[in-house]
Design an enzyme around this catalytic site. Structure first.
Site, mmCIF file in Angstrom:
data_model
loop_
_atom_site.group_PDB
_atom_site.id
_atom_site.type_symbol
_atom_site.label_atom_id
_atom_site.label_comp_id
_atom_site.label_asym_id
_atom_site.label_seq_id
_atom_site.Cartn_x
_atom_site.Cartn_y
_atom_site.Cartn_z
ATOM 1 C CG ASP A 1 -0.125 -0.225 2.522
ATOM 2 O OD1 ASP A 1 1.093 0.024 2.515
ATOM 3 O OD2 ASP A 1 -0.726 -0.634 3.527
ATOM 4 C CD GLU B 1 1.082 -6.507 3.225
ATOM 5 O OE1 GLU B 1 0.906 -5.288 3.163
ATOM 6 O OE2 GLU B 1 1.959 -7.029 3.955
ATOM 7 C CD GLU C 1 0.109 4.390 4.562
ATOM 8 O OE1 GLU C 1 -0.870 5.031 5.031
ATOM 9 O OE2 GLU C 1 1.287 4.740 4.740
ATOM 10 C CG HIS D 1 6.150 4.498 10.084
ATOM 11 N ND1 HIS D 1 5.315 4.614 9.006
ATOM 12 C CD2 HIS D 1 6.163 3.187 10.402
ATOM 13 C CE1 HIS D 1 4.859 3.407 8.683
ATOM 14 N NE2 HIS D 1 5.350 2.535 9.517
ATOM 15 N NE ARG E 1 2.903 11.224 4.167
ATOM 16 C CZ ARG E 1 4.037 10.692 3.740
ATOM 17 N NH1 ARG E 1 4.319 9.431 3.995
ATOM 18 N NH2 ARG E 1 4.904 11.425 3.067
ATOM 19 C CG HIS F 1 10.362 6.074 10.050
ATOM 20 N ND1 HIS F 1 10.604 7.063 9.124
ATOM 21 C CD2 HIS F 1 9.766 5.065 9.369
ATOM 22 C CE1 HIS F 1 10.170 6.667 7.941
ATOM 23 N NE2 HIS F 1 9.660 5.452 8.057
HETATM 24 C C1 UD1 Z 1 6.448 5.207 3.835
HETATM 25 C C2 UD1 Z 1 5.105 4.731 3.272
HETATM 26 C C3 UD1 Z 1 4.321 3.983 4.349
HETATM 27 C C4 UD1 Z 1 5.160 2.874 4.963
HETATM 28 C C5 UD1 Z 1 6.453 3.478 5.491
HETATM 29 C C6 UD1 Z 1 7.340 2.400 6.057
HETATM 30 C C7 UD1 Z 1 3.907 6.100 1.628
HETATM 31 C C8 UD1 Z 1 3.086 7.305 1.397
HETATM 32 N N1 UD1 Z 1 4.315 5.893 2.890
HETATM 33 O O1 UD1 Z 1 6.167 6.202 4.812
HETATM 34 O O2 UD1 Z 1 3.147 3.415 3.756
HETATM 35 O O3 UD1 Z 1 4.421 2.286 6.008
HETATM 36 O O4 UD1 Z 1 7.142 4.111 4.411
HETATM 37 O O5 UD1 Z 1 8.383 2.921 6.811
HETATM 38 O O6 UD1 Z 1 4.217 5.383 0.698
HETATM 39 N N2 UD1 Z 1 13.646 9.186 5.255
HETATM 40 C C9 UD1 Z 1 15.029 9.193 5.178
HETATM 41 N N3 UD1 Z 1 15.666 8.007 4.866
HETATM 42 C C10 UD1 Z 1 15.007 6.856 4.628
HETATM 43 C C11 UD1 Z 1 13.594 6.851 4.731
HETATM 44 C C12 UD1 Z 1 12.940 8.033 5.023
HETATM 45 O O7 UD1 Z 1 15.671 10.197 5.400
HETATM 46 O O8 UD1 Z 1 15.651 5.825 4.362
HETATM 47 C C13 UD1 Z 1 12.932 10.455 5.575
HETATM 48 C C14 UD1 Z 1 13.021 11.478 4.408
HETATM 49 O O9 UD1 Z 1 13.090 12.763 4.936
HETATM 50 C C15 UD1 Z 1 11.676 11.256 3.697
HETATM 51 C C16 UD1 Z 1 10.774 10.995 4.890
HETATM 52 O O10 UD1 Z 1 11.549 10.183 5.781
HETATM 53 O O11 UD1 Z 1 11.300 12.365 2.922
HETATM 54 C C17 UD1 Z 1 9.463 10.344 4.584
HETATM 55 O O12 UD1 Z 1 9.582 9.179 3.794
HETATM 56 P P1 UD1 Z 1 8.277 8.632 3.012
HETATM 57 O O13 UD1 Z 1 8.621 7.370 2.299
HETATM 58 O O14 UD1 Z 1 7.653 9.712 2.209
HETATM 59 O O15 UD1 Z 1 7.250 8.344 4.170
HETATM 60 P P2 UD1 Z 1 7.250 7.241 5.316
HETATM 61 O O16 UD1 Z 1 6.638 7.876 6.502
HETATM 62 O O17 UD1 Z 1 8.586 6.646 5.434
HETATM 63 N N1 UDP Z 2 12.198 -2.954 11.005
HETATM 64 C C1 UDP Z 2 13.601 -2.964 10.848
HETATM 65 N N2 UDP Z 2 14.345 -2.071 11.578
HETATM 66 C C2 UDP Z 2 13.789 -1.171 12.447
HETATM 67 C C3 UDP Z 2 12.374 -1.147 12.568
HETATM 68 C C4 UDP Z 2 11.618 -2.049 11.834
HETATM 69 O O1 UDP Z 2 14.141 -3.778 10.092
HETATM 70 O O2 UDP Z 2 14.522 -0.400 13.083
HETATM 71 C C5 UDP Z 2 11.393 -3.878 10.178
HETATM 72 C C6 UDP Z 2 10.322 -4.681 10.899
HETATM 73 O O3 UDP Z 2 10.816 -5.933 11.353
HETATM 74 C C7 UDP Z 2 9.237 -4.848 9.829
HETATM 75 C C8 UDP Z 2 9.395 -3.593 8.978
HETATM 76 O O4 UDP Z 2 10.673 -3.057 9.262
HETATM 77 O O5 UDP Z 2 9.500 -5.964 8.988
HETATM 78 C C9 UDP Z 2 8.311 -2.602 9.312
HETATM 79 O O6 UDP Z 2 8.595 -1.376 8.727
HETATM 80 P P1 UDP Z 2 7.772 -0.061 9.058
HETATM 81 O O7 UDP Z 2 7.236 -0.156 10.447
HETATM 82 O O8 UDP Z 2 8.661 1.089 8.725
HETATM 83 O O9 UDP Z 2 6.612 -0.073 7.971
HETATM 84 P P2 UDP Z 2 5.137 -0.703 7.902
HETATM 85 O O10 UDP Z 2 5.265 -2.174 8.108
HETATM 86 O O11 UDP Z 2 4.310 -0.025 8.936
HETATM 87 O O12 UDP Z 2 4.657 -0.355 6.540
#
Ligand code: UD1
Ligand code: UDP
Length: 382
Positions: A97, A119, A133, A222, A224, A255
């Site tokens: 999602d 999924e 999502e 994390h 939104r 995160h």
């Molecule tokens: C995204 C997904 C969410 C998923 C989550 C898992 C969307 C809209 N959101 O949300 O569904 O559950 O990932 O974690 O698709 N950032 C870094 N380095 C990284 C990752 C993130 O710096 O490796 C920071 C950046 O500033 C980035 C911000 O996090 O702009 C947000 O990342 P983004 O993928 O837009 O949203 P998530 O909250 O991570």
């Molecule tokens: N996870 C990881 N390192 C961390 C936190 C989570 O490898 O520090 C793994 C966790 O085991 C799971 C996945 O990341 O498999 C979940 O990711 P996240 O919570 O960011 O996203 P969501 O599942 O909510 O989309």
């Protein structure tokens, strides 16, 4: 020989798609497998690619600090247009999602290439929870030809939306394939355990603290829809708990999203108890290790709700809704929302009431048996 492309961009998609990439690559008489990452996440994605030793054929590298939904959607859509036009695969695989998945499915549709959705079928039917999502997965499902659902209830959702039964396969969640591929190693391999201990030590947490039977509450967040007040309430609850339970450790791998880190800074700036540890995101092996060692998990994560029941860990989910009702029914997961008092009460109940803890910490596997990827590949071979 069919040419297929698997596309993902965030940490959880990478964890859940990694075993499928590997399985397709093993079947190289039937499939020419291309792996494309969008780089919606960067560091957190790279951690997973490294652990599973995956070298993507394409990397769109789209991440920008503080990106919004428009940024991600537009950059993935344009990036995938170029790759799909060049490669002309027979099928595109997306997961779950995220905006990477939704925009990739849309790009595939614009190129008239069929989509397989891994999924598939999870629903809350509330378009703002989780946001964005719920709509990402509904749109992806609408475009997809084949739907690989983790459970029977996710299949039922699709049937009630009019999806043809013959295009749906219940497989279990590939996250359990990923979990089982590393669990034994982290539990038994001494060399790996030493490596994990030094990773934790460098991150600021000494694992010998829990060897002395100290209880550990593991925290992640994390979503939104929790940004702003939600996260401030969550941090306030954690702070109250660290004071109430000085003998329990609280470990929070944060995160990288700045919206998650800001409230932590605000609430804990002047008052950090000695039993709370904020650390950088952990690689998957270290994270599985610490989930396995933890007493309670407090999270808003989707993936962790699926992994923790297999480990027999109670999960308190800081959300008002969940698209994963199976563990709620099994009793190992409880929804606690983002209300400070409710979070404090629910954690306290698990710490104080041993009988209640034992009742809800039984291991069960509502999300799969670790064979999901085999089922997907066998179905597509046929
Ligand atoms: C995204 C997904 C969410 C998923 C989550 C898992 C969307 C809209 N959101 O949300 O569904 O559950 O990932 O974690 O698709 N950032 C870094 N380095 C990284 C990752 C993130 O710096 O490796 C920071 C950046 O500033 C980035 C911000 O996090 O702009 C947000 O990342 P983004 O993928 O837009 O949203 P998530 O909250 O991570
Ligand atoms: N996870 C990881 N390192 C961390 C936190 C989570 O490898 O520090 C793994 C966790 O085991 C799971 C996945 O990341 O498999 C979940 O990711 P996240 O919570 O960011 O996203 P969501 O599942 O909510 O989309």
């Amino acid at each position: 020989m069919k040419k297929i492309i698997l596309v993902f961009g965030t940490r959880p998609e990478a964890i859940k798609m990694a075993p499928l990439v590997k399985r397709f690559q093993e079947c190289n008489n039937d499939f020419h497998t291309i792996c494309c990452v969008t780089g919606q996440h960067r560091e957190m994605l790279d951690q997973v690619l490294e652990i599973f030793e995956i070298k993507p054929d394409y990397d769109l590298n789209i991440m920008k600090d503080g990106q919004d939904l428009f940024d991600v959607t537009a950059r993935v859509l344009y990036g995938m247009r170029d790759i799909l036009t060049k490669e002309k695969p027979d099928m595109v695989f997306v997961h779950g999602d995220t905006t990477t998945s939704m925009a990739t499915a849309l790009a595939a549709f614009y190129c008239q290439i069929p989509v397989s959705h891994i999924e598939a079928g999870l629903r809350t039917y509330n378009i703002y929870s989780p946001w964005p999502e719920e709509i990402n997965r509904q749109l992806t499902g609408r475009i997809a030809t084949f739907h690989f659902t983790p459970t029977i209830s996710s299949k039922q959702n699709l049937l009630s939306e009019g999806v043809n039964e013959y295009n749906i396969l219940v497989t279990g969640n590939t996250v359990i394939d990923a979990l089982f591929s590393v669990l034994n190693k982290v539990r038994t391999n001494k060399v790996l355990q030493n490596k994990i201990s030094s990773i934790f030590l460098n991150a600021g947490y000494d694992l010998s603290r829990i060897d002395n039977n100290k209880q550990l509450v593991l925290i992640t967040g994390h979503r939104r829809e929790n940004f702003g007040d939600g996260f401030l309430n969550i941090c306030q609850a954690i702070k109250t708990l660290t004071i109430k339970y000085p003998n329990v450790d609280f470990l929070y791998p944060m995160h990288l999203n700045p919206n998650v880190r800001e409230p932590i800074g605000k609430i804990f700036e002047h008052n950090l108890s000695t039993n709370i540890f904020f650390i950088e995101p952990l690689d998957y092996l270290s994270f599985v290790y610490i989930m396995d060692k933890s007493y309670i998990i407090l999270t808003d994560s989707g993936g962790i709700q699926e992994e923790a029941p297999s480990l027999g860990k109670p999960v308190l989910v800081m959300r008002d809704t969940t698209e994963r009702p199976e563990a709620l029914v099994a009793g190992t997961v409880e929804l606690v929302g983002t209300d400070t008092a409710k979070i404090v009460d629910s954690v306290s109940c698990l710490i104080d009431n041993k009988e209640y803890y034992e009742k809800i910490s039984k291991a069960n596997n509502p999300y799969g048996d670790g064979m999901a990827c085999n089922r997907i590949v066998d179905f597509l071979k046929k």
